[in-house]
Design an enzyme around this catalytic site. Sequence first.
Site, PDB file in Angstrom:
ATOM      1  N   GLY A 174     -25.635  29.794  -6.592  1.00  0.00           N
ATOM      2  CA  GLY A 174     -26.349  29.601  -7.859  1.00  0.00           C
ATOM      3  C   GLY A 174     -27.009  28.232  -7.880  1.00  0.00           C
TER       4      GLY A 174
ATOM      5  N   VAL B  88     -25.907  25.055  -8.649  1.00  0.00           N
ATOM      6  CA  VAL B  88     -25.263  23.925  -7.964  1.00  0.00           C
ATOM      7  C   VAL B  88     -25.171  24.214  -6.464  1.00  0.00           C
ATOM      8  CG1 VAL B  88     -23.183  22.515  -7.751  1.00  0.00           C
ATOM      9  CG2 VAL B  88     -23.924  23.279 -10.012  1.00  0.00           C
ATOM     10  N   GLY B  89     -24.768  25.432  -6.110  1.00  0.00           N
ATOM     11  CA  GLY B  89     -24.568  25.769  -4.693  1.00  0.00           C
ATOM     12  C   GLY B  89     -25.858  25.653  -3.893  1.00  0.00           C
TER      13      GLY B  89
ATOM     14  N   SER C  78     -16.202  24.129  -9.267  1.00  0.00           N
ATOM     15  CA  SER C  78     -16.100  25.065 -10.396  1.00  0.00           C
ATOM     16  C   SER C  78     -15.248  24.479 -11.518  1.00  0.00           C
ATOM     17  CB  SER C  78     -15.474  26.384  -9.926  1.00  0.00           C
ATOM     18  OG  SER C  78     -16.122  26.855  -8.765  1.00  0.00           O
ATOM     19  N   ASN C  79     -15.658  24.756 -12.738  1.00  0.00           N
ATOM     20  CA  ASN C  79     -14.946  24.262 -13.919  1.00  0.00           C
ATOM     21  C   ASN C  79     -13.978  25.291 -14.480  1.00  0.00           C
ATOM     22  OD1 ASN C  79     -15.734  21.592 -14.494  1.00  0.00           O
ATOM     23  ND2 ASN C  79     -17.779  22.300 -15.087  1.00  0.00           N
TER      24      ASN C  79
ATOM     25  N   HIS D 281     -12.023  15.772 -15.830  1.00  0.00           N
ATOM     26  CA  HIS D 281     -13.444  16.016 -16.044  1.00  0.00           C
ATOM     27  C   HIS D 281     -13.587  16.807 -17.340  1.00  0.00           C
ATOM     28  CE1 HIS D 281     -17.595  16.549 -15.121  1.00  0.00           C
ATOM     29  NE2 HIS D 281     -17.521  17.845 -14.966  1.00  0.00           N
TER      30      HIS D 281
HETATM   31  N1  LIG Z   1     -17.417  19.552 -11.405  1.00  0.00           N
HETATM   32  C1  LIG Z   1     -18.560  19.292 -11.993  1.00  0.00           C
HETATM   33  O1  LIG Z   1     -18.832  18.153 -12.315  1.00  0.00           O
HETATM   34  C2  LIG Z   1     -19.548  20.409 -12.242  1.00  0.00           C
HETATM   35  C3  LIG Z   1     -20.898  20.131 -12.460  1.00  0.00           C
HETATM   36  C4  LIG Z   1     -21.787  21.196 -12.633  1.00  0.00           C
HETATM   37  C5  LIG Z   1     -21.316  22.510 -12.619  1.00  0.00           C
HETATM   38  N2  LIG Z   1     -19.991  22.739 -12.443  1.00  0.00           N
HETATM   39  C6  LIG Z   1     -19.441  24.093 -12.388  1.00  0.00           C
HETATM   40  O2  LIG Z   1     -19.865  24.700 -11.169  1.00  0.00           O
HETATM   41  C7  LIG Z   1     -19.903  26.117 -11.320  1.00  0.00           C
HETATM   42  C8  LIG Z   1     -21.262  26.663 -10.848  1.00  0.00           C
HETATM   43  O3  LIG Z   1     -22.308  26.203 -11.685  1.00  0.00           O
HETATM   44  P1  LIG Z   1     -23.797  26.736 -11.455  1.00  0.00           P
HETATM   45  O4  LIG Z   1     -24.667  26.020 -12.415  1.00  0.00           O
HETATM   46  O5  LIG Z   1     -24.133  26.706  -9.998  1.00  0.00           O
HETATM   47  O6  LIG Z   1     -23.640  28.264 -11.916  1.00  0.00           O
HETATM   48  P2  LIG Z   1     -24.514  29.514 -11.433  1.00  0.00           P
HETATM   49  O7  LIG Z   1     -24.210  30.603 -12.384  1.00  0.00           O
HETATM   50  O8  LIG Z   1     -25.927  29.102 -11.236  1.00  0.00           O
HETATM   51  O9  LIG Z   1     -23.903  29.875 -10.001  1.00  0.00           O
HETATM   52  C9  LIG Z   1     -22.627  30.375  -9.832  1.00  0.00           C
HETATM   53  C10 LIG Z   1     -22.690  31.396  -8.725  1.00  0.00           C
HETATM   54  O10 LIG Z   1     -21.370  31.817  -8.410  1.00  0.00           O
HETATM   55  C11 LIG Z   1     -21.475  33.176  -8.014  1.00  0.00           C
HETATM   56  N3  LIG Z   1     -20.168  33.826  -8.050  1.00  0.00           N
HETATM   57  C12 LIG Z   1     -19.485  34.290  -9.126  1.00  0.00           C
HETATM   58  N4  LIG Z   1     -18.340  34.864  -8.719  1.00  0.00           N
HETATM   59  C13 LIG Z   1     -18.297  34.745  -7.379  1.00  0.00           C
HETATM   60  C14 LIG Z   1     -17.372  35.158  -6.382  1.00  0.00           C
HETATM   61  N5  LIG Z   1     -16.236  35.772  -6.708  1.00  0.00           N
HETATM   62  N6  LIG Z   1     -17.655  34.883  -5.093  1.00  0.00           N
HETATM   63  C15 LIG Z   1     -18.798  34.262  -4.744  1.00  0.00           C
HETATM   64  N7  LIG Z   1     -19.724  33.857  -5.641  1.00  0.00           N
HETATM   65  C16 LIG Z   1     -19.466  34.102  -6.940  1.00  0.00           C
HETATM   66  C17 LIG Z   1     -22.467  33.770  -8.997  1.00  0.00           C
HETATM   67  O11 LIG Z   1     -23.003  34.984  -8.519  1.00  0.00           O
HETATM   68  C18 LIG Z   1     -23.495  32.666  -9.090  1.00  0.00           C
HETATM   69  O12 LIG Z   1     -24.569  32.846  -8.178  1.00  0.00           O
HETATM   70  C19 LIG Z   1     -19.593  26.382 -12.798  1.00  0.00           C
HETATM   71  O13 LIG Z   1     -18.218  26.664 -12.947  1.00  0.00           O
HETATM   72  C20 LIG Z   1     -19.929  25.061 -13.463  1.00  0.00           C
HETATM   73  O14 LIG Z   1     -19.253  24.870 -14.692  1.00  0.00           O
HETATM   74  C21 LIG Z   1     -19.099  21.722 -12.243  1.00  0.00           C
END
Ligand SMILES: NC(=O)c1ccc[n+]([C@@H]2O[C@H](COP(=O)([O-])OP(=O)(O)OC[C@H]3O[C@@H](n4cnc5c(N)ncnc54)[C@H](O)[C@@H]3O)[C@@H](O)[C@H]2O)c1
Length: 309
Positions: free
Chosen positions: A12, A14-15, A120-121, A176
Amino acid sequence: MARKKITVVGAGNVGATTAQRLVDKELGDVVMIDIIEGLPQGKSLDLSQAAPIEGYDSRLVGSNGYKESADSDIVVITSGLPRKPGMSRDDLLRTNAGIVGSVTAEVMKYSRNPILIIVSNPLDAMCHVAMKQSGLPKERVIGMAGVLDSARMRYFIADSLNVSVENVTAFVLGGHGDTMVPLPRYSTVAGIPLPDLLPKDKIDQIVERTRNGGAEIVSLLKTGSAYYAPAAAVVEMVEAILKDKKKILPCAAYLEGEYGINRLFVGVPAKLGERGIEEIIQINMTTDERTALQRSAAAVQELVDVLGR
Ligand SMILES: NC(=O)c1ccc[n+]([C@@H]2O[C@H](COP(=O)([O-])OP(=O)(O)OC[C@H]3O[C@@H](n4cnc5c(N)ncnc54)[C@H](O)[C@@H]3O)[C@@H](O)[C@H]2O)c1
């Protein structure tokens, strides 16, 4: 020398942005994994086609399975649901715990001894899930939060003083979440402590804005949450590990007595090198700062307790 291998789970916001920054810096070959069919494959192909223009030779592979992640040096876990407006990090707890747990189990089938960087949060609780599920030693499970939170604080300080961001260091400890502990006393501009440069009310505003840094972006974007700065923060950690830089960065680390906190992931300054967290740096704190850190740790403990039930 063979290239390092970095797997990013969750393609997604972040990834995929993390993958882009990793190959831009040629830190290794990158495997992107997601459950959505075609998504990691499409993004990997797109990034591969940028390579001739940008000049990187890192290989990218996208997959819906884990075979391609075999023998990864580092696995970054970003899979999960992002926060929606009005949704607290805590709301995400159970759903994301299920996702992070199953992803970690898959990762461990193919990589014997990776270093896991959890994104992930709710972050600190997800680190617990990953450590428990993986069976990895504590120094190999690291949460990304402090680098991002302190980068936000650095930006706000630089902006407010109209100086280069490069001059500014900032310190944010704790969980966090809303209870994170920004430490102005340990924040500096060209080595000058922040309290010597800004009045208290201005510092308080910066601290508050840092605490709400994630929510501010969520409310602007309306769908999804921040990802450019989070991805940059992950990549700084990956680089510190793969280049064995021994860089001190604020990370969510599993504490066993440090800072008076026991068996809990909490954000503290940690030295990152090839073995992961090589040392936890303990700093002197005032009574108020220590109390704030304890409060933050208690908030993490509550989430972990919910998961244990
Ligand atoms: N630690 C931090 O400081 C911080 C900062 C930003 C975001 N985050 C967290 O990071 C996570 C991702 O954020 P994002 O903006 O990229 O979200 P996003 O929705 O853009 O991407 C998440 C991806 O994970 C995939 N996914 C869901 N279940 C899955 C599984 N079982 N196996 C593989 N992939 C799977 C989804 O299909 C999606 O493409 C969220 O939990 C967000 O809260 C944490």
